[in-house]
Write a protein that holds these residues in place. Structure first.
Motif, PDB file in Angstrom:
ATOM      1  N   THR A 225      43.099  57.766  11.680  1.00 14.04           N
ATOM      2  CA  THR A 225      44.055  57.902  12.777  1.00 14.04           C
ATOM      3  C   THR A 225      44.960  56.683  12.871  1.00 14.04           C
ATOM      4  O   THR A 225      46.170  56.801  13.115  1.00 14.04           O
ATOM      5  CB  THR A 225      43.299  58.089  14.102  1.00 14.04           C
ATOM      6  OG1 THR A 225      42.478  59.262  14.021  1.00 14.04           O
ATOM      7  CG2 THR A 225      44.255  58.216  15.275  1.00 14.04           C
TER       8      THR A 225
ATOM      9  N   ALA B 166      47.589  57.093  10.358  1.00  9.14           N
ATOM     10  CA  ALA B 166      48.529  58.160  10.730  1.00  9.14           C
ATOM     11  C   ALA B 166      49.494  57.700  11.825  1.00  9.14           C
ATOM     12  O   ALA B 166      50.693  58.005  11.781  1.00  9.14           O
ATOM     13  CB  ALA B 166      47.745  59.384  11.200  1.00  9.14           C
ATOM     14  N   VAL B 167      48.993  56.958  12.814  1.00  6.78           N
ATOM     15  CA  VAL B 167      49.854  56.456  13.891  1.00  6.78           C
ATOM     16  C   VAL B 167      50.899  55.498  13.331  1.00  6.78           C
ATOM     17  O   VAL B 167      52.079  55.548  13.702  1.00  6.78           O
ATOM     18  CB  VAL B 167      49.006  55.769  14.976  1.00  6.78           C
ATOM     19  CG1 VAL B 167      49.900  55.040  15.985  1.00  6.78           C
ATOM     20  CG2 VAL B 167      48.129  56.787  15.689  1.00  6.78           C
TER      21      VAL B 167
ATOM     22  N   VAL C 130      53.651  57.439  11.694  1.00  8.35           N
ATOM     23  CA  VAL C 130      54.592  57.988  12.675  1.00  8.35           C
ATOM     24  C   VAL C 130      55.584  56.919  13.121  1.00  8.35           C
ATOM     25  O   VAL C 130      56.790  57.168  13.257  1.00  8.35           O
ATOM     26  CB  VAL C 130      53.832  58.558  13.888  1.00  8.35           C
ATOM     27  CG1 VAL C 130      54.799  58.920  15.017  1.00  8.35           C
ATOM     28  CG2 VAL C 130      53.013  59.775  13.479  1.00  8.35           C
ATOM     29  N   ILE C 131      55.066  55.708  13.320  1.00  5.90           N
ATOM     30  CA  ILE C 131      55.952  54.601  13.718  1.00  5.90           C
ATOM     31  C   ILE C 131      56.982  54.323  12.633  1.00  5.90           C
ATOM     32  O   ILE C 131      58.155  54.078  12.911  1.00  5.90           O
ATOM     33  CB  ILE C 131      55.108  53.344  14.023  1.00  5.90           C
ATOM     34  CG1 ILE C 131      54.259  53.579  15.272  1.00  5.90           C
ATOM     35  CG2 ILE C 131      56.011  52.117  14.204  1.00  5.90           C
ATOM     36  CD1 ILE C 131      53.282  52.457  15.573  1.00  5.90           C
TER      37      ILE C 131
ATOM     38  N   TYR D 128      58.268  56.395  10.534  1.00  5.15           N
ATOM     39  CA  TYR D 128      59.289  57.447  10.489  1.00  5.15           C
ATOM     40  C   TYR D 128      60.130  57.515  11.767  1.00  5.15           C
ATOM     41  O   TYR D 128      61.322  57.824  11.710  1.00  5.15           O
ATOM     42  CB  TYR D 128      58.616  58.809  10.259  1.00  5.15           C
ATOM     43  CG  TYR D 128      58.242  59.051   8.824  1.00  5.15           C
ATOM     44  CD1 TYR D 128      59.184  59.467   7.898  1.00  5.15           C
ATOM     45  CD2 TYR D 128      56.939  58.852   8.391  1.00  5.15           C
ATOM     46  CE1 TYR D 128      58.837  59.691   6.572  1.00  5.15           C
ATOM     47  CE2 TYR D 128      56.575  59.068   7.065  1.00  5.15           C
ATOM     48  CZ  TYR D 128      57.538  59.494   6.161  1.00  5.15           C
ATOM     49  OH  TYR D 128      57.190  59.707   4.848  1.00  5.15           O
ATOM     50  N   ALA D 129      59.509  57.213  12.910  1.00  6.68           N
ATOM     51  CA  ALA D 129      60.200  57.466  14.179  1.00  6.68           C
ATOM     52  C   ALA D 129      60.785  56.225  14.833  1.00  6.68           C
ATOM     53  O   ALA D 129      61.724  56.340  15.635  1.00  6.68           O
ATOM     54  CB  ALA D 129      59.229  58.147  15.157  1.00  6.68           C
TER      55      ALA D 129
END
Length: 567
Positions: A331, A334-335, A338-339, A341-342
């Protein structure tokens, strides 16, 4: 052939995830997801900071945390280990980047990953238990110092330095700052470090590192302060590629690759051991851990990531947050993905001085003052090993430091063991069979002497026995009692052979008693035991040896014949 293939496949299966891992993931997924989120918040500034410190940029640190973190979580040997870029690895990578560029670092990581996989198949993971605690403490202390020194240029707002050694770069940064001081980066770095250190004592569960970075970034943007930011980051991971690989450069990079692999193995297994101590019922598989780290380091360079290891600080946060399975570390990766990409535009605005503050605080928190003090006070050899390892880490590099620490610890341990070896002259009172009168007892004692060997008879101590035995004079027979010898090596056997030959050259007949079965081989290999056995001078007990010595002395006329007892 089929048996070999079957054994190889069995070995492969032992290194792969199994049903127990899946069962652990299903146990409490909500708790693991929350733990992974907590670790990701802590890991973000560290991944950025260590990426920048390595010389490959913040994006390299993020790529490592995502790719290596995910693969090590799935294939590693610990349920709670968190992997990614670390300060110790950064220390090794800086000179590699300076000498060979980013491509060299990526190539070294790829080769190191392959080495770790080979070590896993060779069952090398259990070697970690042989590293002394004093070496580990000195190593950790030295790393903390190096990480702190690495942050001085960014904390002082100095760039454009040239060099590959941390002490040289630090000195250049201080000189440049003294010539043209710029206090804004210093204030940001010190402020972030103080907030982290004070906050961790006040509210240990709050991620003050990320809060301090957010505040610092906002203040810089609103006030328009003149500080250097991280800079533009790609909005996503790079496509996997081997474009960095230069086959012609591989031979020159092999020493660095072995150093990186050794460090990755050392730090990962150390971190996993620390995690075991913080949990109940968790035990890592050292070979699986090496395998997981190997796969992680094979993959990370393909995405532009630096070599990774198990991270002690992030693993500790993971355990304290309640993680119980690999889902937490997965996890965390994965977090961070996300950071990447976002939130890449937001991350790119973070000041380098703020990251320097995070790593300065991390360096301070790495040093357990109580543990270092206790180790230094334990024994003088432990204190010496700790100090030498720490100084070597700062002055040389991590691999040399560990080697020096291990060699020094081994030498001091051998010295201590050698001091436990001794040679004692023992009395024969009560052990002289056939001595019927005090007069005869005294006469036998004048011609027969016995020595008892205690402890190890090996290369570090054996020469002392030769010197002591060589001083024996005015005796007809000498008995060596060896029942208390703990070990014999070839050097000890050779010294004993020399001593026996010197005694025999002076006319002193040597008898041996009490040799253990496990000690016969080196003595037989050098011919000593075989020769004495053929001569009838090797016995199980000391009284038997004394009886043989007495019989020999009577046969040579050295002693009068025994007088019969009364009646």
């Amino acid at each position: 052939m089929s048996e070999t293939l079957s054994a190889a496949w069995s070995r492969v299966r032992s290194l792969l995830p199994d049903r127990a891992d899946l069962k652990a993931v299903r146990h409490n997924p909500r708790r693991d997801l929350l733990a992974g989120l907590t670790v990701a918040i802590v890991a973000l500034p560290l991944a950025l900071g260590f990426g920048v410190s390595s010389g490959l940029g913040a994006e390299a640190g993020l790529a490592t945390a995502v790719v290596a973190g995910a693969l090590a979580a799935v294939f590693g040997g610990s349920n709670v280990q968190v992997s990614g870029p670390t300060g110790a690895m950064t220390v090794v990578l800086v000179p590699i980047a300076a000498a060979h560029g980013p491509g060299g670092v990526l190539t070294v990581g790829l080769i190191a990953g392959g080495i770790l996989v080979v070590l896993a198949f060779a069952r090398a993971g259990r070697a970690m238990r042989y590293i002394p605690a004093s070496v580990v403490e000195g190593f950790t202390l030295g790393i903390a110092c190096v990480i702190g020194l690495q942050q001085i240029p960014n904390a002082l707002g100095v760039d454009g330095l040239d060099g590959d050694h941390v002490l040289d770069l630090t000195w250049q940064a201080v000189v440049a700052f003294a010539g043209q001081p710029h206090w804004t980066p210093v204030a940001i770095a010190v402020g972030v470090a103080v907030v982290m250190l004070a906050g961790s004592r006040w509210r240990p569960g709050v991620p003050f590192s990320i809060l301090a970075i957010i505040v610092a970034t906002v203040v810089v943007e609103v006030a328009g302060l003149d500080v250097t930011p991280i800079g533009e980051l790609p909005s996503g991971l790079a496509a996997p590629s081997l474009g960095f690989l230069d086959l012609a450069a591989i031979p020159g990079l092999l020493p660095s690759a072995f150093a990186v692999a050794a460090l990755a193995a050392l730090e990962s297994l150390l971190s996993a051991s620390v995690a075991d101590g913080m949990t109940v019922g968790q035990r890592h598989d050292p070979d699986r851990e090496l395998f997981g780290q190997g796969l992680a380091n094979l993959a990370a360079p393909l995405f532009g990531g630096v070599p990774a290891t198990g991270a002690i600080a992030r693993t500790a946060v993971n355990v304290r947050a309640g993680a119980g399975s690999r889902l937490a570390a997965l996890t965390h990766a994965a977090v961070l993905a996300v950071i990447v990409y976002a939130a890449a535009p937001l991350v790119s605005a973070i000041p380098l001085a703020a990251l320097a503050g995070v790593l300065l605080a991390t360096a301070v928190r790495m040093v357990e003052v109580g543990s270092v003090t206790a180790m230094a006070r334990a024994t003088r050899p432990d204190a010496v090993v700790l100090a030498v390892t720490a100084v070597a880490t700062v002055a040389l590099d991590l691999i040399y430091a560990v080697l020096i620490g291990m060699l020094l610890a081994g030498a001091l341990a051998l010295r201590s063991i050698a001091r436990n070896a001794s040679l004692h002259k023992v009395t024969l009172a009560g052990d002289l069979p056939g001595a019927t009168t005090d007069e005869e007892h005294a006469l036998l004692s004048e011609h027969i002497v016995a020595y008892r060997l205690d402890g190890p008879l090996f290369f570090a101590a054996a020469h002392r026995f030769l010197l002591e035995l060589a001083d024996v004079t005015d005796m007809s027979a000498l008995i060596l009692r060896m029942s208390r010898v703990t070990t014999i090596d070839a050097s000890g056997a050779l010294v004993l052979k020399d001593a026996v030959e010197k005694l025999e050259h002076r006319g002193i007949v040597v008898y041996i008693s009490g040799i253990r079965d496990g000690h016969r081989r080196p003595l037989e290999a050098l011919g000593l035991l075989t020769r004495l056995t053929d001569a009838g001078r090797v016995f199980t007990t000391t009284p038997e040896a004394i009886a043989a010595a007495r019989a020999h002395l009577h046969g040579t006329g050295t002693l009068p014949a025994s007088r019969p007892g009364p009646g």
